[in-house]
Design an enzyme around this catalytic site. Sequence first.
Site, PDB file in Angstrom:
ATOM      1  N   ARG A   1       0.858  -1.175   0.000  1.00 12.94           N
ATOM      2  CA  ARG A   1       0.000   0.000   0.000  1.00 12.94           C
ATOM      3  C   ARG A   1       0.899   1.231   0.000  1.00 12.94           C
ATOM      4  NH1 ARG A   1      -1.936  -3.742   3.737  1.00 12.94           N
ATOM      5  NH2 ARG A   1      -4.071  -4.477   3.383  1.00 12.94           N
TER       6      ARG A   1
ATOM      7  N   LYS B   1      -1.981  -1.766  11.802  1.00 11.21           N
ATOM      8  CA  LYS B   1      -1.062  -2.490  12.674  1.00 11.21           C
ATOM      9  C   LYS B   1      -0.237  -1.516  13.513  1.00 11.21           C
ATOM     10  CE  LYS B   1      -2.318  -6.355  10.713  1.00 11.21           C
ATOM     11  NZ  LYS B   1      -3.187  -7.323  11.406  1.00 11.21           N
TER      12      LYS B   1
ATOM     13  N   HIS C   1      -3.603   1.859  -5.221  1.00  5.64           N
ATOM     14  CA  HIS C   1      -4.371   0.698  -4.792  1.00  5.64           C
ATOM     15  C   HIS C   1      -4.740  -0.180  -5.976  1.00  5.64           C
ATOM     16  CE1 HIS C   1      -5.896  -1.043  -1.152  1.00  5.64           C
ATOM     17  NE2 HIS C   1      -7.060  -1.333  -1.713  1.00  5.64           N
TER      18      HIS C   1
ATOM     19  N   ARG D   1      -1.898  -2.367  -6.604  1.00  6.34           N
ATOM     20  CA  ARG D   1      -1.910  -3.469  -5.636  1.00  6.34           C
ATOM     21  C   ARG D   1      -2.874  -4.561  -6.106  1.00  6.34           C
ATOM     22  NH1 ARG D   1      -1.578  -5.222  -0.232  1.00  6.34           N
ATOM     23  NH2 ARG D   1      -3.571  -5.749   0.728  1.00  6.34           N
TER      24      ARG D   1
ATOM     25  N   HIS E   1      -3.614  -9.747   3.671  1.00  2.00           N
ATOM     26  CA  HIS E   1      -5.018  -9.625   4.053  1.00  2.00           C
ATOM     27  C   HIS E   1      -5.283 -10.601   5.197  1.00  2.00           C
ATOM     28  CE1 HIS E   1      -6.873  -6.833   1.331  1.00  2.00           C
ATOM     29  NE2 HIS E   1      -6.426  -7.441   0.262  1.00  2.00           N
TER      30      HIS E   1
ATOM     31  N   TYR F   1     -11.052 -11.342  -5.319  1.00  2.00           N
ATOM     32  CA  TYR F   1     -10.079 -11.206  -6.401  1.00  2.00           C
ATOM     33  C   TYR F   1     -10.170 -12.407  -7.345  1.00  2.00           C
ATOM     34  CZ  TYR F   1      -7.551  -7.452  -3.937  1.00  2.00           C
ATOM     35  OH  TYR F   1      -7.193  -6.283  -3.337  1.00  2.00           O
TER      36      TYR F   1
END
Length: 328
Positions: free
Chosen positions: A168, A194, A264, A267, A291, A300
């Site tokens: 990211r 996090k 994004h 990504r 993820h 996806y």
Amino acid sequence: MVEIVIHKIVPVSVPVVTSDNLWAEFGQLKIADSTRKQYVKAIENFCQFAYSGSANPETISEFLDLDRYAAIEMVLRYRRHSIDKKLAPSTINVRLAAIKSLVDMARKLGKTTIDLGDIESIPAETYRDTRGISVEQFKSMLEAIDPSTPIGVRDYAIMLLFWGNALRRGEIASTNIEDFLPQQQKLTVLGKGKRAKVAIDLSDSVSYALEEWLNFHPCNVAGQPLITSLSHNCYGARIAGDSIYRIVQGYAEAAGIERRVSPHRLRHSSITAFLDASGGNLRAAQALSRHSNQNTLTLYDDNRRQEQKGASGMLEDLLTGNVKKTSD
């Protein structure tokens, strides 16, 4: 004769919690930098709505002095205002979380009796558009980079981090020099939501690109940001997420890609390309993307294989009699 010693009792100075240092403490919450900035900005927005002014000790104190029901009514009005403005559910929920965080901290310090626990978040719609760009389109973006300039060397490293590690933009922007370990070909990144950084493995090309960039780095010492700005007005400063967005968008336009390409989306492209190449290895894709919920990766994979399109086509064939119904 017994000598009596009298010790003088010195009162312990206890810091008094005021509106001033409460607002200052809120700005120092021990959470990810990006989240803290979002929270502070959210409180600013709330105070603008509620008091037509900026967030400061006075407006914060005025809000915290409300009784519980008056405070709930005000936050609910702000929630409705945000919905009417058609803000994304995720944006609204971050703003509500910021207000709740401020109130929770104030209540623990005895500065308010407000409890916003009954205010619910907005149900977030599951993100389903995981379409990215093709491998050939990404190659075209790389070809648009001038590798003979420091900016080009830096941008090439950024682009490979997006593709090779599905990072990211916030993860790229928050890394420091010491987070890159070229001998081990590892990079420690602070993931979304996090508090602690985790180490990820780099491919040969990504590691080499970062080493090349360090040859042009304005201040290659520990404690400095790994990726920096090279513009005249903020040379050597940590690169901003918005700047990374503009970099990606600029190379997409230079490559002649008509659709808008964001960090994004790169990504998404990386994850989808891996699923294509690996035949749908969700476990490895989860390690790549970091993820926490594998169900996200299923989106996806479904989009990659166009399962819904195939199902709709089969239903159409059933109507026209071109296919027989399969048995259970």
